[in-house]
Write an enzyme that holds these catalytic residues in place. Structure first.
Site, short mmCIF file in Angstrom:
data_model
loop_
_atom_site.label_atom_id
_atom_site.label_comp_id
_atom_site.label_asym_id
_atom_site.label_seq_id
_atom_site.Cartn_x
_atom_site.Cartn_y
_atom_site.Cartn_z
N ARG A 36 0.83 -1.20 0.00
CA ARG A 36 0.00 0.00 0.00
C ARG A 36 0.87 1.26 0.00
O ARG A 36 0.55 2.25 -0.66
CB ARG A 36 -0.95 0.00 1.20
CG ARG A 36 -1.94 1.17 1.18
CD ARG A 36 -3.02 1.03 2.23
NE ARG A 36 -2.48 1.06 3.59
CZ ARG A 36 -3.23 0.97 4.68
NH1 ARG A 36 -4.55 0.82 4.58
NH2 ARG A 36 -2.68 1.01 5.88
N LYS A 137 -2.60 7.12 1.38
CA LYS A 137 -2.23 7.35 2.78
C LYS A 137 -1.16 8.42 2.82
O LYS A 137 0.03 8.16 3.01
CB LYS A 137 -1.76 6.04 3.42
CG LYS A 137 -1.96 6.00 4.93
CD LYS A 137 -1.81 4.59 5.46
CE LYS A 137 -1.91 4.53 6.98
NZ LYS A 137 -3.25 4.88 7.48
N GLU A 170 -16.44 6.90 6.27
CA GLU A 170 -15.44 6.31 7.16
C GLU A 170 -15.37 7.11 8.45
O GLU A 170 -16.04 8.14 8.59
CB GLU A 170 -14.06 6.28 6.49
CG GLU A 170 -13.55 7.65 6.07
CD GLU A 170 -12.25 7.59 5.29
OE1 GLU A 170 -11.61 6.52 5.27
OE2 GLU A 170 -11.88 8.62 4.69
#
Length: 298
Positions: A36, A137, A170
């Site tokens: 990721r 991220k 979220e």
């Protein structure tokens, strides 16, 4: 650790990061986290400073050097130091920073299987991140922080965000899961939110609860806030080991208002995987010296 102020990750937010969990001298799901990180770096147009295999070695070597057998790992890739421009042209080279620390206040002891219930609130005064920042991220977590602060002001802790259609998105740093009527485990798609590795692992582990009859199926789809408020159970999860059963949402009880059997069952399965699993772990080999560390997989 010191980071130069002219590193563009500091003054421009041009950097990405990821995490991992160290338990009993083993690092949990490091490969998935590094994959990721690699995707995040590509989205941020940052060339990795070294091959991903070498980055894995550095993470494991840092764990060994720390002497910690239980803790949290965080690592960043930045465009590197150079100047205070908004473009990275003057940056000397991309940098890889690794930190091993004891954990955050939300961490629980490794032997604690008690899943506590929490109160949460919908946050409407903080906007969702743009899709690119939400699915990457990145080092920019200001909106995440403001989401948690808004919920805390109301008596919650993390907050629940909705998109402009009223669909659940979220939490501030976690994904949201619901147990709906008929034993359906549902979580929102990752279209405009971060693809949480913890919720993905829980969806895999949930097959055990289907076999036991606690669940009937696992789905990933849009869920409107009105439907979500009828859920039998609700939970937040992230960071490999963090899971919180939401027993009250916007002042109303979720289900019976207590921690439900699905959330507790998933939490137990997750900790079994972290502590006793064998397929997603890398063993850290500790030595007395602070050099020439060796890393193996287990």
């Amino acid at each position: 650790m010191t980071i130069p102020l002219d590193d563009h990750m500091v003054h421009r937010g041009h950097g990405v990061f990821d995490t991992a969990t160290l338990r009993n001298g083993r690092v949990y799901r490091l490969d998935a986290h590094l994959q990721r990180l690699q995707k995040s770096a590509a989205a941020a147009r940052i060339e990795l400073p070294c091959p991903i295999d070498r980055m894995k070695e550095i993470v494991l070597q840092t764990c060994a050097a720390s002497g910690q057998r239980d803790g949290s790992i965080r690592y960043w890739v930045s465009t590197g130091p150079g100047d205070f421009s908004f473009l990275p042209d003057a940056c000397l080279e991309a940098c890889f920073y690794v930190l091993v620390y004891r954990g955050m206040p939300m961490d629980k002891p490794a032997d604690s299987r008690v899943l506590h219930g929490v109160r949460e609130f919908t946050v409407t005064d903080v906007p969702l991140k743009p899709s690119m920042l939400a699915t990457t991220k990145s080092n920019n977590y200001m909106l995440n922080c403001l989401t948690a602060m808004d919920s805390r002001d109301k008596g919650g802790g993390f907050g629940v965000l909705l998109d402009d259609r009223g669909m659940v998105a979220e939490s501030c740093v976690m994904n949201v899961g619901f147990v709906l009527e008929g034993g359906v485990l549902c979580t929102p798609p990752f279209t405009n939110i971060l693809g949480g590795l913890t919720i993905q692992r829980l969806m895999e582990l949930a097959s055990n609860l289907i076999e036991s009859g606690l669940l009937t199926e696992v789905v990933q789809r849009d869920i409107h806030a009105d439907e979500a408020h009828t859920a039998k159970e609700m939970f937040l999860t992230g960071g490999d080991v963090h899971m919180f059963a939401v027993v009250e949402w916007d002042g109303q009880p979720v289900g019976t208002g207590t921690v439900g059997p699905v959330a507790q069952g998933l939490y137990d399965l997750l900790w079994d995987d972290v502590l006793d699993g064998t397929s997603n772990h890398d063993k850290v080999v500790y030595t007395d010296a602070e050099a020439n560390f060796h890393c193996t997989s287990a």
